[in-house]
Design a protein around this motif. Structure first.
Motif, short mmCIF file in Angstrom:
data_model
loop_
_atom_site.label_atom_id
_atom_site.label_comp_id
_atom_site.label_asym_id
_atom_site.label_seq_id
_atom_site.Cartn_x
_atom_site.Cartn_y
_atom_site.Cartn_z
N PRO A 220 -16.68 -32.11 -17.98
CA PRO A 220 -17.02 -30.78 -18.51
C PRO A 220 -17.17 -29.77 -17.37
N ILE A 221 -16.70 -28.55 -17.59
CA ILE A 221 -16.76 -27.49 -16.59
C ILE A 221 -17.62 -26.33 -17.08
N THR A 222 -17.35 -25.83 -18.27
CA THR A 222 -18.09 -24.68 -18.79
C THR A 222 -19.55 -25.04 -19.03
N GLY A 223 -20.44 -24.21 -18.50
CA GLY A 223 -21.86 -24.44 -18.69
C GLY A 223 -22.44 -25.57 -17.87
N ARG A 224 -21.74 -26.03 -16.83
CA ARG A 224 -22.23 -27.12 -15.98
C ARG A 224 -22.09 -26.74 -14.51
N HIS A 225 -23.08 -27.11 -13.73
CA HIS A 225 -22.98 -27.06 -12.27
C HIS A 225 -22.78 -28.49 -11.78
N THR A 226 -21.75 -28.73 -11.01
CA THR A 226 -21.34 -30.08 -10.63
C THR A 226 -21.57 -30.28 -9.14
N LEU A 227 -22.21 -31.40 -8.79
CA LEU A 227 -22.41 -31.81 -7.41
C LEU A 227 -21.75 -33.17 -7.21
N CYS A 228 -20.82 -33.25 -6.28
CA CYS A 228 -20.12 -34.49 -5.95
C CYS A 228 -20.54 -34.92 -4.55
N VAL A 229 -21.07 -36.13 -4.44
CA VAL A 229 -21.60 -36.64 -3.17
C VAL A 229 -20.83 -37.90 -2.81
N THR A 351 -29.35 -20.87 -11.03
CA THR A 351 -30.37 -20.74 -12.07
C THR A 351 -29.93 -19.84 -13.21
N GLN A 352 -29.04 -18.88 -12.97
CA GLN A 352 -28.66 -17.92 -14.00
C GLN A 352 -27.20 -17.97 -14.40
N GLY A 353 -26.38 -18.69 -13.67
CA GLY A 353 -24.94 -18.57 -13.86
C GLY A 353 -24.36 -19.29 -15.05
N ARG A 354 -24.99 -20.37 -15.52
CA ARG A 354 -24.35 -21.18 -16.56
C ARG A 354 -24.13 -20.40 -17.84
N ALA A 355 -25.13 -19.68 -18.30
CA ALA A 355 -24.98 -18.92 -19.54
C ALA A 355 -24.11 -17.69 -19.35
N LEU A 356 -24.00 -17.18 -18.13
CA LEU A 356 -23.25 -15.96 -17.86
C LEU A 356 -21.82 -16.23 -17.42
N GLY A 357 -21.38 -17.49 -17.45
CA GLY A 357 -19.99 -17.79 -17.14
C GLY A 357 -19.69 -17.88 -15.67
N VAL A 358 -20.66 -18.29 -14.84
CA VAL A 358 -20.44 -18.51 -13.40
C VAL A 358 -20.99 -19.90 -13.08
N VAL A 359 -20.11 -20.83 -12.73
CA VAL A 359 -20.51 -22.21 -12.47
C VAL A 359 -20.14 -22.57 -11.04
N VAL A 360 -20.80 -23.60 -10.52
CA VAL A 360 -20.65 -24.03 -9.14
C VAL A 360 -20.17 -25.48 -9.13
N VAL A 361 -19.18 -25.76 -8.29
CA VAL A 361 -18.72 -27.13 -8.03
C VAL A 361 -18.82 -27.33 -6.52
N PHE A 378 -28.38 -28.71 -9.91
CA PHE A 378 -27.07 -29.10 -10.44
C PHE A 378 -27.28 -29.94 -11.70
N THR A 379 -26.52 -29.62 -12.74
CA THR A 379 -26.73 -30.26 -14.05
C THR A 379 -25.95 -31.56 -14.20
#
Length: 483
Positions: A220-229, A351-361, A378-379
């Motif tokens: 999933p991409i929309t509404g998620r912040h993804t951290l890959c370690v 903290t604010q980007g998921r609902a506003l359409g800005v996500v981080v990978v 990260f979610t």
């Protein structure tokens, strides 16, 4: 030189040899028939025909494997293998429960017709309510017997997997008296797969590779912040370009915009530079890029307030995806003045980007809090090959070192990792490999149509620094003030 065709026919020869070994009784019976035919009639044609009929199934299967291995796996080998798994489990279920210590033995005292007391042995078993096989996995629905708890059932799951010679197993409860068990009977993740050219627009999720059950792995991409370690050489590039390449058609349609930060001289992300609307190679450029995203957050928040709570991507009003190749270089190793602004802006986006359409990978090698202080924002997290069980716990959570042992992943399987699903279950996955020519081809075929100027975000960064508290100046003496 070994070609693909010769490799297929070599595998067909190996399949025929295994078939001969497993069908010894069948072949022996036909050999006896051939000898009887020879004894009754010395016709060579009859004997040859009898022997050819005995070898006909094996020869036909070997020809099918050599000419069309994919169709053979789909229509013959796969269904037959899944049928054998279901038949084995259903027929031996009571013996499996006894060996897994899930059955209960009871001694019942009864009286015969003569009034003598007899002791009769009785067994009570959990009920097998569902047996379903798909791909290389078998799913069992097990209902506890009377007086048995779900925890006792889950304690015997690993014993069931050992009895059936499964590769891995996982279980989850569906009620107070029933659990679902997924047995992975064959490890398909040992074979690497090269990614293919994307051909459709995907925004909500992207396909990265395969799960351990053989099904496709969708992230999933929309509404998620993804951290890959993952440590060096663990395959983070396969996941990075799986996300960017999977979103490339939507990038070309301006439904998605990619923002890239690569402080390692841009070596990784520069391979697909035309996919990114903005690209940062230095800490100052990264600060300007994050300030631009913060401005987008502010503008969207003003437009969405009181109207809608979740942003819906569409052309011209896209989903913004921030891709950070090495997060530690941005949050731990950058100069102090730039790091302060970067951490504040990145925390604002997380903290604010998921609902506003800005996500981080983001991708990082060291998951410690000293390096990634905002790890908890990260979610969803992906754990590739790690160095110790402690790092596995840092990435996946408490108690995950045994359920998702990322520190035990072999270095020969880059792109293999563990993740925690929405249901709380841990699954093993492997991303498809993205070679450099494919990355350049995707970037050339689906370039972005919108380029952002990082210099326009400088006032935002300067304004943020103006809001910081100023250093207190020393007070002047009264005599000097009077003068």
């Amino acid at each position: 030189m070994i070609t693909a065709g010769s490799g297929r026919w070599r595998s067909a020869g190996g399949w025929l040899a295994r078939w001969v070994w497993h069908c010894q009784i069948w072949l022996a019976a036909w050999l006896v028939l051939g000898m009887l035919a020879w004894a009754s009639d010395h016709s060579i044609v009859i004997v040859a025909g009898v022997l050819c009929l005995g070898f006909l199934p094996g020869i036909a299967g070997a020809v099918w494997v050599g000419s069309g291995p994919v169709s053979f796996e789909r229509w013959m080998a796969g269904p037959w293998r899944r049928y054998r798994w279901r038949r084995l489990i259903t027929r031996r279920w009571e013996a499996i429960c006894r060996d897994a210590r899930l059955a209960e033995r009871r001694m019942i005292i009864r009286r015969n017709l003569h009034g003598d007391r007899l002791t009769v042995e009785s067994w009570r078993y959990p009920r097998l309510q569902r047996v379903q096989a798909s791909g290389h996995a078998v799913e069992l629905g097990i209902r506890a017997r009377s007086g048995q708890t779900v925890a006792e059932l889950e304690a015997g799951v690993e014993r069931i997997a050992s009895i059936l010679d499964a590769v891995t197993v996982r279980s989850w409860p569906v009620s107070w008296s029933m659990i679902m068990v997924e047995l992975i009977m064959a490890d398909v993740l040992t074979i690497p797969v090269v990614a293919a050219m994307p051909d459709r627009q995907l925004v909500d999720r992207v396909r990265l590779g395969r799960c351990q059950s053989g099904r496709d792995w969708w992230l999933p991409i929309t509404g998620r912040h993804t951290l890959c370690v993952g440590c060096s050489g663990s395959g983070k590039g396969s996941i990075l370009w799986g996300i960017c390449g999977g979103l490339a058609p939507a990038v070309h349609a301006d439904t998605v915009r990619l923002w890239g930060v690569d402080l390692k001289a841009g070596v990784e992300l520069a391979m697909g530079r035309s996919l990114f609307s903005a690209f940062a190679r230095t800490p100052d450029e990264a600060r300007q890029l994050l300030a631009g995203l913060a401005g987008i957050l502010r503008e969207r928040g003003e437009l969405m307030a009181g109207t809608v709570r979740q942003h819906q991507p569409r052309p011209g009003d896209p989903l913004h995806v921030l891709v950070i190749d090495e997060l530690a270089a941005l949050t731990a190793y950058a100069p102090a003045d730039a790091r302060r602004d970067v951490e504040r802006l990145l925390a604002l986006i997380l903290t604010q980007g998921r609902a506003l359409g800005v996500v981080v990978v983001a991708f990082v090698q060291d998951p410690r809090k000293e390096v990634v202080g905002m790890r908890g924002l990260f979610t969803q997290t992906i754990a590739l090959r790690l160095r110790s069980p402690e790092e596995t716990i840092m990435v996946l959570g408490d108690g995950m070192a045994a359920r998702g042992p990322a520190h035990r992943i072999s270095p020969t399987g880059p792109g293999t990792g563990w993740l925690v699903e929405d249901t709380g279950q841990v699954d093993r996955v492997r991303a498809d490999y993205w070679p450099d020519p494919l990355i350049r081809q995707v970037a050339h075929h689906y370039p972005t149509r919108v380029l952002s100027d990082l210099r326009s975000a400088e006032p935002e960064a300067a304004g943020s620094r103006a809001d910081e508290p100023r250093l207190r100046q020393p007070r002047q003496s009264r005599q000097r003030r009077a003068v």
